[in-house]
Write a protein that holds these residues in place. Structure first.
Motif, PDB file in Angstrom:
ATOM      1  N   PHE A   1      11.528  28.982  76.561  1.00 45.45           N
ATOM      2  CA  PHE A   1      12.133  29.908  75.738  1.00 45.45           C
ATOM      3  C   PHE A   1      11.531  30.831  74.776  1.00 45.45           C
ATOM      4  O   PHE A   1      12.035  31.478  74.125  1.00 45.45           O
ATOM      5  CB  PHE A   1      13.140  28.854  74.686  1.00 45.45           C
ATOM      6  CG  PHE A   1      14.272  28.077  75.215  1.00 45.45           C
ATOM      7  CD1 PHE A   1      14.512  28.085  76.485  1.00 45.45           C
ATOM      8  CD2 PHE A   1      15.078  27.136  74.489  1.00 45.45           C
ATOM      9  CE1 PHE A   1      15.652  27.318  77.180  1.00 45.45           C
ATOM     10  CE2 PHE A   1      16.086  26.376  75.019  1.00 45.45           C
ATOM     11  CZ  PHE A   1      16.336  26.677  76.204  1.00 45.45           C
ATOM     12  N   ALA A   2      10.185  30.711  75.290  1.00 42.46           N
ATOM     13  CA  ALA A   2       9.212  31.621  74.459  1.00 42.46           C
ATOM     14  C   ALA A   2       9.573  33.005  74.562  1.00 42.46           C
ATOM     15  O   ALA A   2       9.064  33.792  73.500  1.00 42.46           O
ATOM     16  CB  ALA A   2       7.922  31.505  74.836  1.00 42.46           C
ATOM     17  N   ALA A   3      10.469  33.744  75.406  1.00 42.97           N
ATOM     18  CA  ALA A   3      10.740  34.902  75.402  1.00 42.97           C
ATOM     19  C   ALA A   3      12.192  35.320  75.383  1.00 42.97           C
ATOM     20  O   ALA A   3      12.683  36.308  75.948  1.00 42.97           O
ATOM     21  CB  ALA A   3      10.186  35.865  76.622  1.00 42.97           C
ATOM     22  N   VAL A   4      12.980  34.397  74.949  1.00 44.41           N
ATOM     23  CA  VAL A   4      14.659  34.563  74.980  1.00 44.41           C
ATOM     24  C   VAL A   4      14.943  35.414  74.251  1.00 44.41           C
ATOM     25  O   VAL A   4      14.364  35.694  73.049  1.00 44.41           O
ATOM     26  CB  VAL A   4      15.401  33.317  75.101  1.00 44.41           C
ATOM     27  CG1 VAL A   4      14.923  32.275  76.364  1.00 44.41           C
ATOM     28  CG2 VAL A   4      15.036  32.468  73.781  1.00 44.41           C
ATOM     29  N   ASP A   5      16.055  35.974  74.183  1.00 43.02           N
ATOM     30  CA  ASP A   5      16.968  36.973  73.081  1.00 43.02           C
ATOM     31  C   ASP A   5      17.936  36.070  72.536  1.00 43.02           C
ATOM     32  O   ASP A   5      18.197  36.399  71.338  1.00 43.02           O
ATOM     33  CB  ASP A   5      17.470  38.136  73.935  1.00 43.02           C
ATOM     34  CG  ASP A   5      16.391  39.084  74.402  1.00 43.02           C
ATOM     35  OD1 ASP A   5      15.239  39.413  73.783  1.00 43.02           O
ATOM     36  OD2 ASP A   5      16.379  39.254  75.590  1.00 43.02           O
ATOM     37  N   LEU A   6      18.423  35.090  73.070  1.00 40.90           N
ATOM     38  CA  LEU A   6      19.387  34.194  72.466  1.00 40.90           C
ATOM     39  C   LEU A   6      18.971  32.828  73.032  1.00 40.90           C
ATOM     40  O   LEU A   6      19.079  32.627  74.585  1.00 40.90           O
ATOM     41  CB  LEU A   6      20.807  34.823  73.301  1.00 40.90           C
ATOM     42  CG  LEU A   6      21.933  33.787  72.916  1.00 40.90           C
ATOM     43  CD1 LEU A   6      22.242  33.568  71.516  1.00 40.90           C
ATOM     44  CD2 LEU A   6      23.116  34.233  73.512  1.00 40.90           C
ATOM     45  N   ALA A   7      19.274  31.953  72.396  1.00 46.23           N
ATOM     46  CA  ALA A   7      19.202  30.318  72.761  1.00 46.23           C
ATOM     47  C   ALA A   7      20.081  29.611  72.111  1.00 46.23           C
ATOM     48  O   ALA A   7      20.622  29.894  70.981  1.00 46.23           O
ATOM     49  CB  ALA A   7      17.751  29.787  71.912  1.00 46.23           C
ATOM     50  N   ILE A   8      21.032  28.935  73.149  1.00 48.64           N
ATOM     51  CA  ILE A   8      22.150  28.285  72.796  1.00 48.64           C
ATOM     52  C   ILE A   8      21.862  26.687  72.860  1.00 48.64           C
ATOM     53  O   ILE A   8      21.689  26.417  74.038  1.00 48.64           O
ATOM     54  CB  ILE A   8      23.336  28.819  73.564  1.00 48.64           C
ATOM     55  CG1 ILE A   8      23.569  30.253  73.531  1.00 48.64           C
ATOM     56  CG2 ILE A   8      24.771  27.935  73.305  1.00 48.64           C
ATOM     57  CD1 ILE A   8      24.515  30.985  74.341  1.00 48.64           C
ATOM     58  N   GLU A   9      22.461  26.072  71.947  1.00 45.18           N
ATOM     59  CA  GLU A   9      22.119  24.441  71.842  1.00 45.18           C
ATOM     60  C   GLU A   9      23.614  24.013  72.378  1.00 45.18           C
ATOM     61  O   GLU A   9      24.758  24.727  71.936  1.00 45.18           O
ATOM     62  CB  GLU A   9      21.953  24.015  70.573  1.00 45.18           C
ATOM     63  CG  GLU A   9      22.351  22.625  70.163  1.00 45.18           C
ATOM     64  CD  GLU A   9      23.961  22.479  69.968  1.00 45.18           C
ATOM     65  OE1 GLU A   9      24.521  21.620  70.715  1.00 45.18           O
ATOM     66  OE2 GLU A   9      24.230  23.010  68.843  1.00 45.18           O
TER      67      GLU A   9
ATOM     68  N   LYS B   1      22.404  17.411  67.419  1.00 50.27           N
ATOM     69  CA  LYS B   1      22.450  18.866  67.306  1.00 50.27           C
ATOM     70  C   LYS B   1      21.026  19.233  66.262  1.00 50.27           C
ATOM     71  O   LYS B   1      20.568  20.309  66.738  1.00 50.27           O
ATOM     72  CB  LYS B   1      23.708  19.308  66.966  1.00 50.27           C
ATOM     73  CG  LYS B   1      24.817  19.450  67.879  1.00 50.27           C
ATOM     74  CD  LYS B   1      26.029  19.918  67.658  1.00 50.27           C
ATOM     75  CE  LYS B   1      27.106  19.858  68.757  1.00 50.27           C
ATOM     76  NZ  LYS B   1      26.438  20.813  69.917  1.00 50.27           N
ATOM     77  N   ASP B   2      21.017  18.520  65.333  1.00 48.49           N
ATOM     78  CA  ASP B   2      19.980  19.121  64.299  1.00 48.49           C
ATOM     79  C   ASP B   2      18.488  18.729  65.041  1.00 48.49           C
ATOM     80  O   ASP B   2      17.878  19.617  64.829  1.00 48.49           O
ATOM     81  CB  ASP B   2      19.960  18.081  63.114  1.00 48.49           C
ATOM     82  CG  ASP B   2      20.685  18.681  62.071  1.00 48.49           C
ATOM     83  OD1 ASP B   2      20.715  19.840  61.792  1.00 48.49           O
ATOM     84  OD2 ASP B   2      21.318  17.791  61.114  1.00 48.49           O
ATOM     85  N   ASP B   3      18.389  17.950  65.718  1.00 53.04           N
ATOM     86  CA  ASP B   3      17.102  17.598  66.418  1.00 53.04           C
ATOM     87  C   ASP B   3      17.120  18.681  67.526  1.00 53.04           C
ATOM     88  O   ASP B   3      15.903  19.415  67.942  1.00 53.04           O
ATOM     89  CB  ASP B   3      17.113  16.383  67.058  1.00 53.04           C
ATOM     90  CG  ASP B   3      15.888  15.982  67.930  1.00 53.04           C
ATOM     91  OD1 ASP B   3      14.599  16.160  67.510  1.00 53.04           O
ATOM     92  OD2 ASP B   3      16.016  15.978  69.313  1.00 53.04           O
ATOM     93  N   ALA B   4      18.093  19.118  68.339  1.00 52.88           N
ATOM     94  CA  ALA B   4      18.190  20.090  69.366  1.00 52.88           C
ATOM     95  C   ALA B   4      17.749  21.371  68.849  1.00 52.88           C
ATOM     96  O   ALA B   4      16.744  22.143  69.543  1.00 52.88           O
ATOM     97  CB  ALA B   4      19.560  19.793  70.244  1.00 52.88           C
ATOM     98  N   LEU B   5      18.446  21.760  67.884  1.00 52.36           N
ATOM     99  CA  LEU B   5      18.185  23.028  67.087  1.00 52.36           C
ATOM    100  C   LEU B   5      17.016  23.335  66.730  1.00 52.36           C
ATOM    101  O   LEU B   5      16.260  24.180  66.790  1.00 52.36           O
ATOM    102  CB  LEU B   5      19.153  23.203  66.043  1.00 52.36           C
ATOM    103  CG  LEU B   5      20.663  23.416  66.601  1.00 52.36           C
ATOM    104  CD1 LEU B   5      21.536  23.305  65.245  1.00 52.36           C
ATOM    105  CD2 LEU B   5      20.605  24.968  67.163  1.00 52.36           C
ATOM    106  N   ALA B   6      16.207  22.128  66.063  1.00 49.82           N
ATOM    107  CA  ALA B   6      15.008  22.244  65.549  1.00 49.82           C
ATOM    108  C   ALA B   6      13.787  22.521  66.615  1.00 49.82           C
ATOM    109  O   ALA B   6      12.930  23.533  66.437  1.00 49.82           O
ATOM    110  CB  ALA B   6      14.655  20.984  64.742  1.00 49.82           C
TER     111      ALA B   6
END
Length: 302
Positions: free
Chosen positions: A97-105, A114-119
């Motif tokens: 994910f180092a070069a993404v423009d959008l990341a979706i959990e 979700k808190d852990d995944a987002l962090a």
């Protein structure tokens, strides 16, 4: 497949405006929802990386997405299956994910999960990127409280099944920057879906209304008011809903609907208390289409 972090300038597309999807998208979670989200962005031209918890799950996500792409190509000969799948990568390393423009959990509807995944996602993605949660009921402001860049965080609530659903609910948190909402709106348009923008509130707009209708339908069935088929017919034929509330619950998943109802009961009160019938069916493993049985039998449609 090629490394998603290596994107040449000629391959990168403008990521703003209503006509373009983001050039690179990361999706954490490759289950039914995550795979559907990845499918939507792939068809819109994005390069997509799906990260899962282990190799077996990543392989399953890859197969799930490839099958979905194949069905889309069968429906639309203008699509090129090889070209679309070339832009898909799956794995277990969040470093992708180092070069993404959008990341979706897109992990299950559990606050701690979700808190852990987002962090973990936020720590891997670049500062310019937008972070989104696919939550259907958890407060964006609550989730934003632990974020490094809350101004670049919002909700992108996709609907199941993603390929056939026309709506994406964009949830604006108190701290969400207006330009982030504007970018997200353009990206949803690029997917060929309709965005609606709602302020953060329990259940947002769609889950709050949909769950209330679904819970009442379950109570009616529990009380013997009518059969599942007739309750659904009252809404599809009487109110022109495309699908009745009980069949919709089967498609969404009874466990998912129970989780949302419990969250709404916590935040909005007793009117969202789950019926005993719903709790009992979930305990029995009758989860709807994904288990083969819910309010309807789905064995031939799984």
């Amino acid at each position: 497949m090629s490394d998603p972090r290596r994107v040449s300038s000629s391959e990168r597309r403008e990521t703003k405006g209503p006509d373009h999807a983001p050039a690179t998208v990361g999706v954490l979670g490759g289950g039914r929802m995550g795979a559907g989200i990845a499918h939507a962005f792939l068809l819109a031209g994005s390069r997509v990386t799906v990260v899962e918890r282990d190799t077996a799950s990543a392989d399953a996500a890859l197969q799930r997405i490839r099958e979905s792409i194949h069905r889309s190509v069968e429906r639309d000969p203008a699509l090129t299956e090889v070209e679309i799948t070339r832009r898909l990568t799956t794995g277990v390393d969040l470093g992708a994910f180092a070069a993404v423009d959008l990341a979706i959990e897109a992990v299950p509807e559990d606050r701690a999960l979700k808190d852990d995944a987002l962090a973990r996602t936020e720590s891997a993605m670049p500062e310019h990127a937008i972070l989104a949660s696919n939550t259907s009921s958890i407060s964006i402001d609550e989730l934003a409280a632990g974020r490094l860049r809350p101004a670049r965080f919002l909700g992108l609530h996709f609907f199941n099944p993603v390929p056939a659903s026309a709506l994406v609910e964009i949830v604006r948190g108190t701290a969400t920057d207006g330009a982030v909402v504007e970018s997200a709106t353009g990206w949803v348009n690029a997917l060929g879906k309709t965005p609606i923008v709602v302020s953060d509130s329990p259940g947002f707009a769609s889950s709050r209304l949909g769950v209330m209708l679904g819970l009442e339908a379950i109570r009616m069935l529990e009380e013997g008011v009518a059969s599942a088929t007739d309750i659904d017919a009252a809404m599809t034929l009487g109110y022109r809903h495309p699908m009745g509330p009980l069949r919709t619950t089967d498609v969404v998943g009874l466990d998912v609907r129970l989780g949302i109802a419990e969250e709404l009961e916590r935040t909005l009160g007793e009117r969202f208390a789950p019926p005993d019938l719903l709790r009992r069916m979930v305990a029995e493993g009758k989860l709807g289409r994904k288990s083969g049985e819910g309010f309807y039998a789905w064995n031939e449609e799984r």
